[in-house]
Design a protein around this motif. Structure first.
Motif, PDB file in Angstrom:
ATOM      1  N   ARG A 177       0.806  -1.214   0.000  1.00 14.42           N
ATOM      2  CA  ARG A 177       0.000   0.000   0.000  1.00 14.42           C
ATOM      3  C   ARG A 177       0.850   1.280   0.000  1.00 14.42           C
ATOM      4  NH1 ARG A 177      -5.304  -1.178   1.342  1.00 14.42           N
ATOM      5  NH2 ARG A 177      -5.682   0.934   2.108  1.00 14.42           N
ATOM      6  N   GLU A 178       1.937   1.274   0.753  1.00 15.48           N
ATOM      7  CA  GLU A 178       2.779   2.472   0.834  1.00 15.48           C
ATOM      8  C   GLU A 178       3.430   2.780  -0.515  1.00 15.48           C
ATOM      9  OE1 GLU A 178       6.630   4.153   3.354  1.00 15.48           O
ATOM     10  OE2 GLU A 178       5.522   2.419   4.094  1.00 15.48           O
ATOM     11  N   ALA A 181       0.753   4.098  -2.857  1.00 16.09           N
ATOM     12  CA  ALA A 181       0.388   5.477  -2.534  1.00 16.09           C
ATOM     13  C   ALA A 181       1.441   6.445  -3.080  1.00 16.09           C
ATOM     14  CB  ALA A 181       0.241   5.646  -1.024  1.00 16.09           C
ATOM     15  N   GLU A 182       2.707   6.071  -2.946  1.00 19.23           N
ATOM     16  CA  GLU A 182       3.792   6.893  -3.499  1.00 19.23           C
ATOM     17  C   GLU A 182       3.689   6.970  -5.015  1.00 19.23           C
ATOM     18  OE1 GLU A 182       8.557   6.392  -4.215  1.00 19.23           O
ATOM     19  OE2 GLU A 182       7.773   5.750  -2.265  1.00 19.23           O
ATOM     20  N   LYS A 185       0.989   9.376  -6.028  1.00 12.50           N
ATOM     21  CA  LYS A 185       1.477  10.747  -5.874  1.00 12.50           C
ATOM     22  C   LYS A 185       2.373  11.133  -7.050  1.00 12.50           C
ATOM     23  CE  LYS A 185       4.192  13.742  -2.793  1.00 12.50           C
ATOM     24  NZ  LYS A 185       5.015  13.805  -1.556  1.00 12.50           N
ATOM     25  N   ARG A 269      -6.454  10.280  -7.308  1.00 13.36           N
ATOM     26  CA  ARG A 269      -6.448  10.825  -5.940  1.00 13.36           C
ATOM     27  C   ARG A 269      -7.301   9.978  -5.009  1.00 13.36           C
ATOM     28  NH1 ARG A 269      -6.950  17.105  -7.959  1.00 13.36           N
ATOM     29  NH2 ARG A 269      -4.694  17.535  -8.060  1.00 13.36           N
ATOM     30  N   ARG A 272      -5.358   6.907  -4.142  1.00 10.68           N
ATOM     31  CA  ARG A 272      -4.304   7.256  -3.173  1.00 10.68           C
ATOM     32  C   ARG A 272      -4.890   7.416  -1.778  1.00 10.68           C
ATOM     33  NH1 ARG A 272      -0.887  12.924  -3.129  1.00 10.68           N
ATOM     34  NH2 ARG A 272       0.480  12.417  -1.372  1.00 10.68           N
ATOM     35  N   LYS A 273      -6.051   8.018  -1.695  1.00 14.57           N
ATOM     36  CA  LYS A 273      -6.711   8.210  -0.390  1.00 14.57           C
ATOM     37  C   LYS A 273      -7.075   6.867   0.235  1.00 14.57           C
ATOM     38  CE  LYS A 273     -10.484  10.730   1.837  1.00 14.57           C
ATOM     39  NZ  LYS A 273     -11.638  11.666   1.634  1.00 14.57           N
ATOM     40  N   GLU A 274      -7.573   5.940  -0.608  1.00 17.36           N
ATOM     41  CA  GLU A 274      -7.914   4.602  -0.119  1.00 17.36           C
ATOM     42  C   GLU A 274      -6.678   3.884   0.417  1.00 17.36           C
ATOM     43  OE1 GLU A 274      -9.661   2.592  -3.397  1.00 17.36           O
ATOM     44  OE2 GLU A 274     -11.335   4.007  -3.592  1.00 17.36           O
ATOM     45  N   LEU A 275      -5.559   4.052  -0.271  1.00 15.80           N
ATOM     46  CA  LEU A 275      -4.312   3.392   0.135  1.00 15.80           C
ATOM     47  C   LEU A 275      -3.761   3.969   1.423  1.00 15.80           C
ATOM     48  CD1 LEU A 275      -2.673   3.250  -3.407  1.00 15.80           C
ATOM     49  CD2 LEU A 275      -3.372   1.261  -2.060  1.00 15.80           C
ATOM     50  N   SER A 276      -4.012   5.251   1.644  1.00 17.53           N
ATOM     51  CA  SER A 276      -3.476   5.919   2.832  1.00 17.53           C
ATOM     52  C   SER A 276      -4.345   5.697   4.060  1.00 17.53           C
ATOM     53  CB  SER A 276      -3.332   7.414   2.571  1.00 17.53           C
ATOM     54  OG  SER A 276      -2.480   7.646   1.459  1.00 17.53           O
TER      55      SER A 276
END
Length: 276
Positions: A177-178, A181-182, A185, A269, A272-276
Motif C-alpha cells: 500500500r505504501e 500510494a507513493e 502521488k 487521488r 491514493r486516499k484509499e491506500l493511505s
C-alpha cells in the motif's frame, strides 16, 4: 548530421554507447571510415551507431574494445544497453524513444516504465527475481536502465506525452500500500506538468477498449511515426505506415472513450486516499 555534430549521450544507453565510441574515435584522430576499416565495419554503420540509430551487437562492442584498447569498457556499455533481462527489441525502441518529440502510450496491468516511481520499479524487479526470471544483478541493471530512460522527462524540452492507463494499472497492488500510494502521488505530479496529458481507461470501457496489450507511438524528428508493442516474450518496433496509421486511429478512439483528464486525476487521488 555531420561527422562532428555533438550528440546527447545522457538520454539513452544506446546514445551513451555512441557518444563513448565517438569520443574514443576522435581522440585518435580517426574518421568513421578509418575506425570502420580497423573494425571490419562500414563508416556508414558506425555513423548510425554513434547516433543511437542502430542496435549494437556484442561483436561490435568487442571489436571496439580491441581497436581502442579500452579493456571491456564497450562490452560493459553493451550490457547496460542490451541486458539479458530486457525484452528482445527493447533496446531499439529506447533509442527511438530518446529522440521522439511526441509520445502516446497505453498501459495495461502495470504502470509503464517511464511513469514508474523508483520504489514501484524496484518492487517489480524484485518480483521477477523471486520468480527466477532474472538475477539480482539483472534486477539492479533493469532499475538503473529505467532511471536512465526517465532522464527524458527532465530535459529542458521534454517530449509531449499523452498517456492512457487502463484502470488495472492503478488498482493492481504492487509493492504494498505504501509503495502504491507513493506511485499515485508520482502520477499526480506528472499530470501537473504542462507537457503531460494523463487519462484513465475505466473498467467499464469493456469491449470498446481497442488495445489488449501495452502500446507506444513515437513521433520522431524526421516526421516518421513508429509504434512499439510487447508480448510476454518480446517487443517489436513497428515502422510500417499502414500498421502505425491503424494504431493511431485506434488510439484516437481510446482517448475519446477514456475518462477526461480531470476525472482521471480524481480517480488517481481517490485511489491514493484509499491506500493511505
Amino acid at each position: 548530421m555531420s561527422d562532428d555534430q555533438e550528440i546527447d549521450g545522457t538520454s539513452s544507453p544506446a546514445l551513451r554507447f555512441g557518444e563513448e565510441f565517438r569520443r574514443s574515435r576522435r581522440a585518435r584522430g580517426w574518421s568513421q571510415t578509418d575506425a570502420g576499416a580497423r573494425m571490419g565495419y562500414s563508416g556508414g554503420l558506425l555513423s548510425y551507431v554513434e547516433r543511437g540509430k542502430k542496435p549494437v551487437s556484442l561483436n561490435l562492442a568487442v571489436r571496439a574494445d580491441h581497436v581502442f584498447g579500452t579493456g571491456e569498457r564497450f562490452q560493459q556499455l553493451w550490457r547496460q544497453y542490451s541486458n539479458a533481462s530486457l525484452l528482445e527489441g527493447f533496446a531499439e525502441f529506447t533509442a527511438a524513444e530518446a529522440r521522439c518529440h511526441r509520445m502516446r502510450t497505453f498501459g495495461v496491468g502495470v504502470i509503464q516504465g517511464l511513469f514508474q516511481a523508483p520504489a514501484y520499479a524496484s518492487a517489480l524487479a524484485a518480483a521477477a527475481v523471486q520468480r527466477g526470471s532474472i538475477t539480482s544483478e539483472q534486477a539492479d541493471a533493469r532499475v538503473s536502465f529505467l532511471a536512465t530512460r526517465q532522464m527524458l522527462l527532465n530535459r529542458s524540452k521534454p517530449p509531449f506525452i499523452h498517456a492512457v492507463m487502463d484502470e488495472s494499472c492503478i488498482r493492481r497492488l504492487v509493492g504494498g500500500r505504501e509503495v502504491m500510494a507513493e506511485q499515485m502521488k508520482y502520477l499526480e505530479e506528472l499530470a501537473a506538468q504542462p507537457w503531460v496529458t494523463l487519462q484513465i481507461a475505466p473498467f467499464d470501457l469493456g469491449e470498446r477498449a481497442p488495445f489488449k496489450m501495452p502500446l507506444i507511438l513515437l513521433d520522431l524528428p524526421d516526421r516518421v511515426v513508429v509504434g512499439y508493442a510487447e508480448s510476454q516474450a518480446r517487443g517489436h518496433l513497428e515502422r510500417g505506415r499502414e500498421a502505425v496509421a491503424a494504431w493511431s486511429r485506434e488510439y484516437d478512439l481510446l482517448q475519446v472513450e477514456s475518462l477526461s483528464t480531470a476525472a482521471s486525476l480524481a480517480m488517481i487521488r481517490a485511489v491514493r486516499k484509499e491506500l493511505s
